[in-house]
Motif scaffolding. Structure first.
Motif, PDB file in Angstrom:
ATOM      1  N   CYS A  71     100.912  12.795   1.428  1.00  9.20           N
ATOM      2  CA  CYS A  71     100.236  11.586   0.682  1.00  9.20           C
ATOM      3  C   CYS A  71      99.652  10.635   1.974  1.00  9.20           C
ATOM      4  CB  CYS A  71     101.156  10.873  -0.201  1.00  9.20           C
ATOM      5  SG  CYS A  71     100.601   9.446  -0.975  1.00  9.20           S
ATOM      6  N   PRO A  74      96.367  12.184   4.294  1.00 16.16           N
ATOM      7  CA  PRO A  74      95.426  12.900   3.328  1.00 16.16           C
ATOM      8  C   PRO A  74      94.004  13.339   4.110  1.00 16.16           C
ATOM      9  CG  PRO A  74      95.583  10.771   2.437  1.00 16.16           C
ATOM     10  CD  PRO A  74      96.481  10.701   3.451  1.00 16.16           C
ATOM     11  N   PRO A  82      91.098  11.036   0.049  1.00 15.55           N
ATOM     12  CA  PRO A  82      92.233  10.277   0.386  1.00 15.55           C
ATOM     13  C   PRO A  82      92.889   9.403  -1.107  1.00 15.55           C
ATOM     14  CG  PRO A  82      90.739   9.742   2.101  1.00 15.55           C
ATOM     15  CD  PRO A  82      90.087  10.643   1.014  1.00 15.55           C
ATOM     16  N   GLY A  86      95.903  11.531  -2.744  1.00 20.33           N
ATOM     17  CA  GLY A  86      97.043  10.671  -2.199  1.00 20.33           C
ATOM     18  C   GLY A  86      98.055   9.874  -3.608  1.00 20.33           C
TER      19      GLY A  86
END
Length: 183
Positions: A71, A74, A82, A86
């Motif tokens: 996470c 990303p 992202p 994430g």
């Protein structure tokens, strides 16, 4: 009553994992593996108990850490955006930690205590089991409430119905597992 809660929690977790598997964007193999791991761990802990709860905790916690690392980085992985990936990875990492904790908490409550909890007062339980007898229930309430709050936040950010279904069913499953600990 406890068996009904177990069955409902497993059914909701299965729907949530299935909706995650059916998503096209923002979901990678680690996210699907995390959802399946939670489902398998819950199934085992609530039914045949092939592995002790502490083993499930030892499996799920490092998986949650690995997912949290995913996470945090990303963009380096390149297989998802992202923001969307994430959020989902973070949600699943927290879900792994919560599930692992609830599996441990469910194991701390003997079957006789679950059956007799409604008949005896909290004061009597505290004297029979020591001063910390209410700790599993307090943790269960905190985990269920926290999961509900985080899922509401996730629902506001998600537009896809499959994402919403995943967040809703996983939160409901966690609340039911928390209810098993609290009752």
């Amino acid at each position: 009553m406890i068996d009904v809660l177990h069955l409902a929690a497993l059914a909701l977790a299965a729907v949530g994992a299935g909706s995650l598997i059916g998503m096209r964007r923002g979901v990678g193999a680690p996210e699907i593996a995390a959802a399946v791991l939670m489902l398998v761990g819950m199934s085992d802990a609530m039914t045949v108990a092939l592995l002790p709860p502490v083993v499930w905790f030892a499996i799920m916690l490092p998986a949650a850490i690995a997912l949290a690392v995913r996470c945090r980085v990303p963009a380096a992985l390149g297989d998802r955006s992202p923001s969307a990936g994430g959020r989902l990875s973070a949600h699943l990492a927290l879900g792994l930690v919560t599930t692992a904790a609830l599996i441990l908490l469910m194991a701390t409550i003997p079957a006789a205590d679950v059956a007799g909890a409604a008949a005896s007062s909290p004061h009597a339980q505290a004297h029979a089991h020591g001063g910390g007898a209410g700790m599993p229930q307090a943790l269960g309430i905190a985990l269920g409430s926290g999961t509900t709050l985080l899922s509401v936040i996730a629902l506001r950010a998600e537009r896809s119905w499959r994402h919403r279904l995943h967040h809703t069913t996983m939160a409901a499953s966690t609340v039911l597992m928390s209810a098993i600990v609290v009752l």
